[in-house]
Design an enzyme around this catalytic site. Sequence first.
Site, mmCIF file in Angstrom:
data_model
loop_
_atom_site.group_PDB
_atom_site.id
_atom_site.type_symbol
_atom_site.label_atom_id
_atom_site.label_comp_id
_atom_site.label_asym_id
_atom_site.label_seq_id
_atom_site.Cartn_x
_atom_site.Cartn_y
_atom_site.Cartn_z
ATOM 1 N N GLY A 276 0.814 -1.204 0.000
ATOM 2 C CA GLY A 276 0.000 0.000 0.000
ATOM 3 C C GLY A 276 0.852 1.260 0.000
ATOM 4 N N SER A 277 0.306 2.323 0.591
ATOM 5 C CA SER A 277 0.931 3.641 0.474
ATOM 6 C C SER A 277 2.261 3.777 1.194
ATOM 7 C CB SER A 277 -0.041 4.714 0.968
ATOM 8 O OG SER A 277 -1.154 4.798 0.105
ATOM 9 N N THR A 278 2.597 2.848 2.108
ATOM 10 C CA THR A 278 3.928 2.923 2.711
ATOM 11 C C THR A 278 5.005 2.765 1.642
ATOM 12 O OG1 THR A 278 3.803 0.553 3.224
ATOM 13 C CG2 THR A 278 3.223 2.074 4.986
ATOM 14 N N LYS A 280 4.939 4.215 -1.143
ATOM 15 C CA LYS A 280 5.106 5.492 -1.845
ATOM 16 C C LYS A 280 6.405 6.175 -1.461
ATOM 17 C CE LYS A 280 0.179 6.438 -2.515
ATOM 18 N NZ LYS A 280 -1.014 7.173 -2.039
#
Length: 563
Positions: A276-278, A280
Amino acid sequence: MAAGRGRPEPHAVARARILLCMIVFCGVYLAIAGRLALYASAPEGSLARRSVASDAVASARPDILDRNGLVLATDVKSSSLFGEPKRIIDTDEAVEALTAVMPDLNVDELRQRLGSNRGFVWLKREITPQQQREIYNLGLPGIGFMTENRRVYPGGTLGAHVLGSTNTDNQGIAGIEKWIDTRGLAELHLAGFATDRQQEPVELAMDLRVQHVLRDELATAKEKFKAIAAAGTVVDVRTGEIVAMASLPDFDANDQAKSLDPKTLNRLTTGVFEMGSTFKALTFAMALDSGRFNINSMLDARAPLQFGKFRIHDYHAENRVLTVPEVFLVSSNIGTAKMALTLGVEAHKAFLAKAGQLTRLRTELPESAMPLVPRNWGELNTATIAFGHGLAVAPLQAVMAVNALMNGGYLIPPTFLKRTPEEARALATRIIKPDTSAKMRYLLRLNAEKGSASKMNEQAAGYYAGGKTGTAEKVVNGRYSKTKLLTTFTGVFPMDDPHYLVLVMLDEPQAVPGTYGFATAGWNAGPATGKIISRIAPLLGIMPRKGPPVESLLTNYTLAQAP
């Protein structure tokens, strides 16, 4: 004349020498005869007992200690019950007497073993002292006891996934225990060199105090948010040492059978997940390090990205042009994907490979998983992988890369063993520039002050922590589920001089009272991370501060006003 000089007669010397030889030969033959008589008089099967005893003694293992010298695993002596069927007078009597003391013995199996023609059979390993006394008092011929080494884990579930376990023969079957055998202990046993002598202990990087806090907070979060599983780790970003690691549900390391149960797998090394966004953070580091983007660059997030029938949109759409910090704060999928697409597919793949995300992560733990990498990697893959979908890695693998973003740009292989800073530097590989690392530290701290990591920041007040949330939809029957989420949070502290990274994962957390219908990471994994930081920081020598940091992370940057 010879006698006059005091010399003995020649024939007297010869007789003396013959007598001496006879005495020596008689002594030798008597010794051989005595040994043969001893073997002949020994009960049948005693040689087998001696061989088994040798194997049992050879199973001694080194102690495993935490970084402060506390015992995590050690050997203790225990008695095991054996039988010599050829010496059994009445099999039925022996079976009846033994099962009266140990009702858990299988009667049919016991009768079959004692009724065989074998010289030696195991009846039960690791019996209690009380059982040994009662069986000894029975006075059964052909029944005896063997002292063996048994592995004991005083902490039970604490660090079980790291320690692993041993089998009945005290051989490592999982975790660090298995690693110890692969490092040569098993070969030494076979060669007869690894006996009961004192062996050098294995010193882990684990801090038992931090391990307790981590497991306790994970269990609390798992129950509070009704998650099916939880996992987390604490890592020293400067050395790659794994200070704590837990994965729930876990097991008691003293229960050998549970260590290989698929239901209790170590999700941080054996499982692979879309982070997920980690993830990014890696995309931002790649973009800033390339020179194509800087902290004040602008990205158009007014419209979704279209790839044929696929559309990429933002969870909380801003529908405006965003600065790089704003893209990070609102966790814009569109802005993040555009950064990766600007650099191109090959550059993206090369950076992730350099960051160790495309190959299997190797540590001391034998249990490790291969990342799931797209077979045909195109622009759509780069766009989705940029914000943490489409590439599944072991969580510890992602932690290794984020460590590099925090410690000045050095990728350091994680380790479960104690490691000095000098040893870490010898293994380190630079993957980003120091200035890029400083910018990433700024973004994570800004996110704690004004973004999705604010609830973590509330729980870890005074420790100057930063972090990034990640909420990924799980794949169910080949499709992304809107209701089953994997939430992750990566927290680092203190951000002006990063020492430790804390990762928390919750599998399928639910919205509960107080989260206002949300089940995303900022509402569950984030606060749990903050609680962990506030409890472990003093244990690790980091005390809370009331004032601002000595040197502000804002010093080198002029930023657009963040929302």
